[in-house]
Design a protein around this motif. Structure first.
Motif, short mmCIF file in Angstrom:
data_model
loop_
_atom_site.label_atom_id
_atom_site.label_comp_id
_atom_site.label_asym_id
_atom_site.label_seq_id
_atom_site.Cartn_x
_atom_site.Cartn_y
_atom_site.Cartn_z
N GLY A 1 39.16 35.54 35.55
CA GLY A 1 40.12 34.55 35.41
C GLY A 1 40.75 34.37 36.67
N VAL A 2 39.98 34.57 37.77
CA VAL A 2 40.31 34.13 38.95
C VAL A 2 39.64 32.66 39.60
CG1 VAL A 2 40.33 34.70 41.57
CG2 VAL A 2 40.74 36.36 39.61
N VAL A 3 40.50 31.81 40.07
CA VAL A 3 39.85 30.42 40.66
C VAL A 3 38.89 30.51 41.74
CG1 VAL A 3 40.10 28.09 41.11
CG2 VAL A 3 41.59 29.35 39.65
N ILE B 1 37.94 31.46 47.25
CA ILE B 1 38.75 32.01 46.29
C ILE B 1 40.09 31.90 46.78
CG2 ILE B 1 39.44 34.14 45.14
CD1 ILE B 1 36.17 34.55 45.34
N PRO B 2 40.95 30.80 46.61
CA PRO B 2 42.08 30.56 47.20
C PRO B 2 43.21 31.62 46.96
CG PRO B 2 41.21 28.72 45.93
CD PRO B 2 40.46 29.80 45.64
N GLU B 3 43.37 32.00 45.87
CA GLU B 3 44.15 33.00 45.45
C GLU B 3 43.72 34.38 45.43
OE1 GLU B 3 47.46 32.33 42.53
OE2 GLU B 3 47.43 30.16 43.11
N GLU B 4 44.31 35.40 46.12
CA GLU B 4 44.11 36.79 45.90
C GLU B 4 44.20 37.29 44.50
OE1 GLU B 4 45.90 39.72 48.32
OE2 GLU B 4 44.76 38.69 50.20
N PRO B 5 43.03 38.06 44.22
CA PRO B 5 43.23 38.60 42.78
C PRO B 5 44.41 39.35 42.62
CG PRO B 5 40.71 38.62 43.64
CD PRO B 5 41.73 38.22 44.76
N LYS B 6 44.96 39.42 41.45
CA LYS B 6 46.25 40.17 41.47
C LYS B 6 45.87 41.57 41.31
CE LYS B 6 49.15 36.47 39.50
NZ LYS B 6 48.10 35.54 39.65
N ASP C 1 39.87 44.15 40.09
CA ASP C 1 39.02 42.74 40.28
C ASP C 1 38.70 42.25 41.48
OD1 ASP C 1 39.71 42.58 37.63
OD2 ASP C 1 41.22 41.10 37.79
N GLU C 2 39.68 42.47 42.50
CA GLU C 2 39.19 41.99 44.05
C GLU C 2 38.08 42.65 44.39
OE1 GLU C 2 42.62 42.69 46.57
OE2 GLU C 2 41.87 41.85 48.16
N ILE C 3 37.96 44.07 44.24
CA ILE C 3 36.88 44.97 44.51
C ILE C 3 35.44 44.51 43.77
CG2 ILE C 3 35.75 47.22 44.47
CD1 ILE C 3 38.72 48.47 44.90
N LEU C 4 35.79 44.11 42.53
CA LEU C 4 34.70 43.82 41.75
C LEU C 4 33.93 42.45 42.37
CD1 LEU C 4 35.55 44.41 37.99
CD2 LEU C 4 33.40 45.01 39.21
#
Ligand SMILES: [Zn+2]
Length: 378
Positions: A73-75, A90-95, A99-102
């Motif tokens: 669900g991250v753009v 990926i303009p917005e950092e995953p919350k 998810d960020e690590i994945l």
């Protein structure tokens, strides 16, 4: 010329080719040239083939990032392909940190999977074992004459192993650095995590530059230089934000002048007001003594006709703030609104102005102080 070209949407992700791809044919010719022999066409074919494969493996790596982002669900705005690598924007950092690590691990994972597919297939080939031995010790005295199939599998294995290992180095802005930053966020905080991973980026990138001289490999040198500069920029950006977050507005606050510039004033008079101050920007008032915008010294100096009115040169947009606002947030607002500055109100009365120019001035001093702190003998 210095831009990217859209080559299409791959699995729904817009994909672009960076202009520096124009350097690829040049690099291939340089690599295939041998003094005294001239251009070796077999070498040209060889390097062209390698480039195509590298391009394909990098694309798969970036798709790993982009498609994982989408599934979380991250753009993923787009993929940009550079000659030596790529980037999934990926303009917005995953919350969520998980998810960020994945997302950042998915790129190298794609390369690991490709290498794991190539490895057993290569081992099934008659000369496969020797080719792997050769890759592990390229400067040894083992001579291999691989078949085309062995070459293809061997390159797939080697290139993907290098892509996976290289990208997993714990150095910003590589995937490994981003994963490490995500992992450090909770224990040490976001700011310290960035400092650690960007310093690692500068150190590891610097080490790789030294290695590139030893191996006489300009491509490794160039990509290492990217790592160092990206890390330095990010480190400096973080430093400036921290400087602003700590600064008090008073450092850049300019009190209102008694001599005011009015929208109906002639340029000559406005210049006379500017002559008495070092400000690069000043407020402009209307006939009812209400603030109506800001005018820049440079703009007035450029105007040849001194009899023109200020009203044609000033910017009627500004933002309002309070003396208690943080300078960091105020600067972010000024930059976002794209205005010269802010009027600071206290209980409905203007107590001063904050101009972007002055904030830049304030920041300009900080990197120097920063470097001094690190270079002066303790
Ligand atoms: Zn990556």
């Amino acid at each position: 010329m210095f831009r990217s070209w859209r080559i299409g949407r791959i699995f729904g992700v817009p994909t672009e080719l960076h202009w520096s791809f124009l350097l690829v044919p040049v690099a291939i010719l340089v690599y295939s040239y041998e003094a005294g022999v001239g251009l070796r066409w077999t070498q040209v074919q060889w390097w062209s083939g390698i480039t195509l494969l590298l391009f394909l493996f990098v694309l798969i790596h970036e798709l790993g990032h982009a498609l994982t982002a989408k599934s979380r669900g991250v753009v993923a705005e787009k993929i940009i392909l550079f000659p030596l690598g790529g980037g999934a924007l990926i303009p917005e950092e995953p919350k969520r940190i998980r998810d960020e690590i994945l997302i950042y691990f998915a790129g190298p994972l794609a390369n690991i999977l490709l290498a794991l597919i190539a490895l057993p297939l290569l081992l099934l080939q008659p000369g496969g074992k020797y080719l792997i031995q050769f890759y592990l010790n390229p400067f040894g005295n083992l001579i291999v004459v691989p078949s085309p199939a062995e070459q293809l599998l061997g390159i797939t294995l080697a290139v993907n192993a290098v892509l996976a290992i290289g990208n997993l180095l714990p150095a910003y802005p590589l995937d490994g650095g981003r994963i490490l930053r995500a992992l450090l966020k909770r224990p040490v905080g976001e700011r310290a995590a960035t400092v650690i991973t960007t310093l690692l980026g500068i150190a590891i990138g610097g080490g790789l530059i030294a290695l590139s001289f030893q191996l006489e490999d300009p491509l490794l040198g160039l990509s290492s230089l990217f790592i160092v500069s990206f890390s330095a920029i990010e480190l400096n950006r973080g430093w400036q934000r921290r400087r602003l977050a700590r600064a008090v507005m008073k450092e850049v606050l300019r009190s209102p002048l008694t001599d005011r510039i009015y929208a109906n004033d002639r340029v000559a008079r406005a210049r006379a007001v500017f002559a008495k101050t070092d400000a690069k920007v000043l407020p402009v008032y209307d006939n009812w003594n209400q603030l109506s915008g800001f005018v820049e010294r440079e703009v007035l100096l450029r105007e040849a006709d001194r009899e023109q009115r200020v009203v044609s040169f000033y910017e009627p947009e500004y933002i309002a703030a309070q003396p208690t606002d943080s300078l960091l947030q105020l600067t972010e607002r000024i930059v976002e609104a794209n205005v010269y500055g802010a009027a600071i109100y206290d209980r409905g009365v203007i107590v001063g102005f904050v101009f972007t120019e002055d904030v830049i001035q304030l920041l300009d001093q900080s990197p120097r102080r920063f470097y001094k702190r690190f270079t002066s003998p303790a």
